[in-house]
Design an enzyme around this catalytic site. Sequence first.
Site, PDB file in Angstrom:
ATOM      1  N   ARG A  46       0.833  -1.201   0.000  1.00  0.00           N
ATOM      2  CA  ARG A  46       0.000   0.000   0.000  1.00  0.00           C
ATOM      3  C   ARG A  46       0.870   1.254   0.000  1.00  0.00           C
ATOM      4  O   ARG A  46       0.668   2.169  -0.756  1.00  0.00           O
ATOM      5  CB  ARG A  46      -0.902  -0.027   1.247  1.00  0.00           C
ATOM      6  CG  ARG A  46      -1.978   1.007   1.279  1.00  0.00           C
ATOM      7  CD  ARG A  46      -2.871   0.779   2.476  1.00  0.00           C
ATOM      8  NE  ARG A  46      -2.079   0.256   3.601  1.00  0.00           N
ATOM      9  CZ  ARG A  46      -2.583  -0.217   4.716  1.00  0.00           C
ATOM     10  NH1 ARG A  46      -3.884  -0.264   4.867  1.00  0.00           N
ATOM     11  NH2 ARG A  46      -1.808  -0.655   5.686  1.00  0.00           N
ATOM     12  N   ARG A  47       1.909   1.259   0.897  1.00  0.00           N
ATOM     13  CA  ARG A  47       2.779   2.446   1.036  1.00  0.00           C
ATOM     14  C   ARG A  47       4.159   2.083   0.513  1.00  0.00           C
ATOM     15  O   ARG A  47       4.962   1.465   1.223  1.00  0.00           O
ATOM     16  CB  ARG A  47       2.864   2.847   2.505  1.00  0.00           C
ATOM     17  CG  ARG A  47       1.544   3.333   3.060  1.00  0.00           C
ATOM     18  CD  ARG A  47       1.529   3.287   4.563  1.00  0.00           C
ATOM     19  NE  ARG A  47       1.547   1.914   5.079  1.00  0.00           N
ATOM     20  CZ  ARG A  47       1.708   1.602   6.359  1.00  0.00           C
ATOM     21  NH1 ARG A  47       1.892   2.545   7.262  1.00  0.00           N
ATOM     22  NH2 ARG A  47       1.697   0.339   6.756  1.00  0.00           N
ATOM     23  N   GLU A  95      -2.724 -23.127   3.312  1.00  0.00           N
ATOM     24  CA  GLU A  95      -2.349 -23.754   4.584  1.00  0.00           C
ATOM     25  C   GLU A  95      -2.195 -22.735   5.715  1.00  0.00           C
ATOM     26  O   GLU A  95      -2.552 -23.000   6.870  1.00  0.00           O
ATOM     27  CB  GLU A  95      -1.019 -24.501   4.398  1.00  0.00           C
ATOM     28  CG  GLU A  95      -0.536 -25.276   5.601  1.00  0.00           C
ATOM     29  CD  GLU A  95      -1.463 -26.430   5.949  1.00  0.00           C
ATOM     30  OE1 GLU A  95      -1.619 -27.360   5.154  1.00  0.00           O
ATOM     31  OE2 GLU A  95      -2.051 -26.393   7.056  1.00  0.00           O
ATOM     32  N   VAL A 107      -5.205 -21.176   8.457  1.00  0.00           N
ATOM     33  CA  VAL A 107      -5.690 -21.747   9.729  1.00  0.00           C
ATOM     34  C   VAL A 107      -4.509 -22.293  10.516  1.00  0.00           C
ATOM     35  O   VAL A 107      -3.745 -23.127  10.012  1.00  0.00           O
ATOM     36  CB  VAL A 107      -6.708 -22.884   9.500  1.00  0.00           C
ATOM     37  CG1 VAL A 107      -7.244 -23.399  10.834  1.00  0.00           C
ATOM     38  CG2 VAL A 107      -7.850 -22.431   8.606  1.00  0.00           C
ATOM     39  N   GLY A 131       2.111  -7.751  22.857  1.00  0.00           N
ATOM     40  CA  GLY A 131       2.044  -7.779  21.393  1.00  0.00           C
ATOM     41  C   GLY A 131       1.235  -8.936  20.835  1.00  0.00           C
ATOM     42  O   GLY A 131       1.207  -9.150  19.619  1.00  0.00           O
ATOM     43  N   GLU A 188      -4.066  -7.349  19.056  1.00  0.00           N
ATOM     44  CA  GLU A 188      -3.932  -6.162  18.224  1.00  0.00           C
ATOM     45  C   GLU A 188      -4.581  -4.959  18.915  1.00  0.00           C
ATOM     46  O   GLU A 188      -5.331  -5.133  19.881  1.00  0.00           O
ATOM     47  CB  GLU A 188      -4.605  -6.412  16.874  1.00  0.00           C
ATOM     48  CG  GLU A 188      -3.900  -7.527  16.137  1.00  0.00           C
ATOM     49  CD  GLU A 188      -4.350  -7.650  14.703  1.00  0.00           C
ATOM     50  OE1 GLU A 188      -4.819  -6.650  14.155  1.00  0.00           O
ATOM     51  OE2 GLU A 188      -4.213  -8.747  14.152  1.00  0.00           O
ATOM     52  N   LYS A 193     -11.829 -19.520  10.714  1.00  0.00           N
ATOM     53  CA  LYS A 193     -11.013 -20.736  10.637  1.00  0.00           C
ATOM     54  C   LYS A 193     -11.891 -21.992  10.771  1.00  0.00           C
ATOM     55  O   LYS A 193     -11.647 -23.006  10.099  1.00  0.00           O
ATOM     56  CB  LYS A 193      -9.939 -20.696  11.721  1.00  0.00           C
ATOM     57  CG  LYS A 193      -8.909 -19.594  11.484  1.00  0.00           C
ATOM     58  CD  LYS A 193      -8.073 -19.318  12.722  1.00  0.00           C
ATOM     59  CE  LYS A 193      -7.039 -18.247  12.462  1.00  0.00           C
ATOM     60  NZ  LYS A 193      -6.353 -17.793  13.685  1.00  0.00           N
ATOM     61  N   GLY A 216       2.217 -15.372  13.813  1.00  0.00           N
ATOM     62  CA  GLY A 216       3.581 -14.834  13.805  1.00  0.00           C
ATOM     63  C   GLY A 216       4.143 -14.871  12.397  1.00  0.00           C
ATOM     64  O   GLY A 216       3.775 -15.734  11.593  1.00  0.00           O
TER      65      GLY A 216
HETATM   66  P1  NDP Z   1       0.049  -6.767   7.801  1.00  0.00           P
HETATM   67  O1  NDP Z   1      -0.940  -5.740   8.153  1.00  0.00           O
HETATM   68  O2  NDP Z   1       1.277  -6.868   8.647  1.00  0.00           O
HETATM   69  O3  NDP Z   1       0.510  -6.573   6.302  1.00  0.00           O
HETATM   70  C1  NDP Z   1      -0.398  -6.281   5.276  1.00  0.00           C
HETATM   71  C2  NDP Z   1       0.355  -5.945   4.022  1.00  0.00           C
HETATM   72  O4  NDP Z   1      -0.583  -5.715   2.978  1.00  0.00           O
HETATM   73  C3  NDP Z   1       1.221  -4.703   4.121  1.00  0.00           C
HETATM   74  O5  NDP Z   1       2.440  -4.884   3.485  1.00  0.00           O
HETATM   75  C4  NDP Z   1       0.390  -3.636   3.387  1.00  0.00           C
HETATM   76  O6  NDP Z   1       1.168  -2.655   2.728  1.00  0.00           O
HETATM   77  C5  NDP Z   1      -0.292  -4.484   2.341  1.00  0.00           C
HETATM   78  N1  NDP Z   1      -1.539  -3.878   1.869  1.00  0.00           N
HETATM   79  C6  NDP Z   1      -2.618  -3.552   2.590  1.00  0.00           C
HETATM   80  N2  NDP Z   1      -3.580  -3.027   1.793  1.00  0.00           N
HETATM   81  C7  NDP Z   1      -3.086  -3.056   0.558  1.00  0.00           C
HETATM   82  C8  NDP Z   1      -3.574  -2.629  -0.714  1.00  0.00           C
HETATM   83  N3  NDP Z   1      -4.789  -2.113  -0.834  1.00  0.00           N
HETATM   84  N4  NDP Z   1      -2.790  -2.792  -1.793  1.00  0.00           N
HETATM   85  C9  NDP Z   1      -1.559  -3.326  -1.680  1.00  0.00           C
HETATM   86  N5  NDP Z   1      -1.034  -3.752  -0.507  1.00  0.00           N
HETATM   87  C10 NDP Z   1      -1.789  -3.604   0.586  1.00  0.00           C
HETATM   88  O7  NDP Z   1      -0.742  -8.167   7.770  1.00  0.00           O
HETATM   89  P2  NDP Z   1      -0.183  -9.616   8.151  1.00  0.00           P
HETATM   90  O8  NDP Z   1       1.094  -9.868   7.458  1.00  0.00           O
HETATM   91  O9  NDP Z   1      -0.238  -9.804   9.624  1.00  0.00           O
HETATM   92  O10 NDP Z   1      -1.337 -10.556   7.568  1.00  0.00           O
HETATM   93  C11 NDP Z   1      -1.416 -10.844   6.180  1.00  0.00           C
HETATM   94  C12 NDP Z   1      -2.391 -11.997   5.960  1.00  0.00           C
HETATM   95  O11 NDP Z   1      -1.931 -13.133   6.668  1.00  0.00           O
HETATM   96  C13 NDP Z   1      -3.813 -11.741   6.484  1.00  0.00           C
HETATM   97  O12 NDP Z   1      -4.726 -12.383   5.645  1.00  0.00           O
HETATM   98  C14 NDP Z   1      -3.809 -12.413   7.838  1.00  0.00           C
HETATM   99  O13 NDP Z   1      -5.095 -12.800   8.266  1.00  0.00           O
HETATM  100  C15 NDP Z   1      -2.949 -13.620   7.520  1.00  0.00           C
HETATM  101  N6  NDP Z   1      -2.334 -14.244   8.688  1.00  0.00           N
HETATM  102  C16 NDP Z   1      -1.572 -13.487   9.520  1.00  0.00           C
HETATM  103  C17 NDP Z   1      -0.964 -14.075  10.609  1.00  0.00           C
HETATM  104  C18 NDP Z   1      -0.088 -13.290  11.513  1.00  0.00           C
HETATM  105  O14 NDP Z   1       0.415 -13.858  12.500  1.00  0.00           O
HETATM  106  N7  NDP Z   1       0.161 -11.994  11.272  1.00  0.00           N
HETATM  107  C19 NDP Z   1      -1.173 -15.503  10.912  1.00  0.00           C
HETATM  108  C20 NDP Z   1      -1.962 -16.203   9.928  1.00  0.00           C
HETATM  109  C21 NDP Z   1      -2.530 -15.578   8.868  1.00  0.00           C
HETATM  110  P3  NDP Z   1       2.119  -1.645   3.574  1.00  0.00           P
HETATM  111  O15 NDP Z   1       3.243  -2.491   4.073  1.00  0.00           O
HETATM  112  O16 NDP Z   1       2.561  -0.657   2.580  1.00  0.00           O
HETATM  113  O17 NDP Z   1       1.262  -1.115   4.656  1.00  0.00           O
HETATM  114  N1  HSE Z   2      -5.119 -13.065  15.469  1.00  0.00           N
HETATM  115  C1  HSE Z   2      -4.827 -14.425  15.183  1.00  0.00           C
HETATM  116  C2  HSE Z   2      -4.591 -15.173  16.481  1.00  0.00           C
HETATM  117  C3  HSE Z   2      -3.634 -14.505  14.240  1.00  0.00           C
HETATM  118  O1  HSE Z   2      -4.548 -14.572  17.560  1.00  0.00           O
HETATM  119  O2  HSE Z   2      -4.469 -16.390  16.455  1.00  0.00           O
HETATM  120  C4  HSE Z   2      -3.572 -15.791  13.494  1.00  0.00           C
HETATM  121  O3  HSE Z   2      -4.597 -15.959  12.588  1.00  0.00           O
END
Ligand code: NDP
Ligand code: HSE
Length: 437
Positions: free
Chosen positions: A42-43, A127, A130, A185, A188, A203, A305
Amino acid sequence: MRLALLGCGTVGSEVVRLLHSQSADLAARIGAPLEIAGIAVRRIGRDRGELPVDPAVFTSDPFDLVKRDDVDVVVECVGGIEPARSWLVEALRAGKSVVTANKVLLAEDGGTLHDAAAQGGGDLYYEAAVAGAIPLLRPLRESLHGDRVTQVTGIVNGTTNFILSAMDTTGAGFAEALAEATDLGYAEADPTADVEGFDAAAKAAILASLAFHTRVGAADVHREGITEVTAADVASAKAMGCTIKLLCIAARGAAADGRETVSVRVHPAMIPLTHPLASVGDAFNAVFVEAEAAGQLMFYGPGAGGAPTASAVLGDVVAVSRNRLAGVRAASESAYADLPVRPMGEALTRYHISLDVTDRPGVLAAVAGVFAQHDVSIATVRQGSAGSGVAGRDEDADLVIVTHVAPDAALAATVQALRGLDTVRSVASVLRVEGSA
Ligand code: NDP
Ligand code: HSE
């Protein structure tokens, strides 16, 4: 094999790091090197620390990236329904393979993605959606396809498991434990999706779809969060040799008319300390799968994570890349059973009910009568005076009743009727009890 990475946040940035640090092994396992064709964020000017990637690959135009002819695999680590759905449908229809961690989209509209994959001829793997790093969906979608899964019971949300574990260990209330989870941490800034059970419900829908060969969406899942769980509930659970967990439960079963159905629910429940899920502490996830021939299987590990989730993403990238090189695709979505989803009222469960009652003759009989009227059988009754532990005549008393298994609607109606009894001053708490192991 050229990858388009959508998102470079917590998960996406770890995907980039693993792609770099494991590049030689990944190439050997796949039979071709993996290259990053582009990363959409996004940024574009955001400071991403030391990322082992050419800054020129970053773009802020995901649509343009997924349509490029030099992209074979799209890896989506952004999240949410739109615009992620449009990007992935575009990619899949164009014949690219997709790997996604997006549980919200899969639970809301997984069918559209599966249909687009079938149309385009690429793979759709998820994968990481969930239970993070835990290999769970591949076993359900491949290894257990010779068997008949009867129930999936899981702790699939790390944040709520951390909070409930902290409440159990320290005696803290929900707000205090949530504050600790936020400080460390785990939770959220806006913890709603976790503490209200939305994350676990998404999930649960994905797990039920795979386990029962049926499209189950988030709207099919009965959902309750943990915000109403009190320190007193946790203490009460302890007194019974139980602990409280936010469970997702997806089960096969017969409806009242005998038809085979599935029920899918997420809610806090007491489970005995002897249950395999009881010892799953902190932010860990675990899923207990029961199948007719295999028996009981337990999957355990980190459910979130950056690095653990990226591990699952990369595993999928290897699988879809191998398929592309071999000119094959994985088996399509298996939704042939198309089982109806049973309403929560028909789910079979047990209740633990704490009542504040007047302690005088006939009160227990009146309370028991309400259970009998609703065809709910009582398993145990425990009485003590409110506060002192010794019941006295004409004082308040605590009555703790645990039922046998009954339909949830009958149990809920029983509680409602108890609230109407003159001698019941209040229904202090109601919790389901699961897992008689
Ligand atoms: P983050 O918020 O850390 O990262 C999201 C990323 O998406 C960022 O790089 C952001 O860009 C980018 N983004 C957001 N909106 C847009 C857009 N409109 N166009 C282009 N890029 C965009 O999310 P996570 O990494 O935590 O999560 C990502 C996915 O993984 C989600 O579906 C989440 O549910 C899943 N997930 C996450 C887990 C976790 O532990 N975090 C565990 C399991 C699944 P920018 O960097 O510029 O802001
Ligand atoms: N918010 C989720 C959790 C991240 O606490 O398990 C993984 O999907």
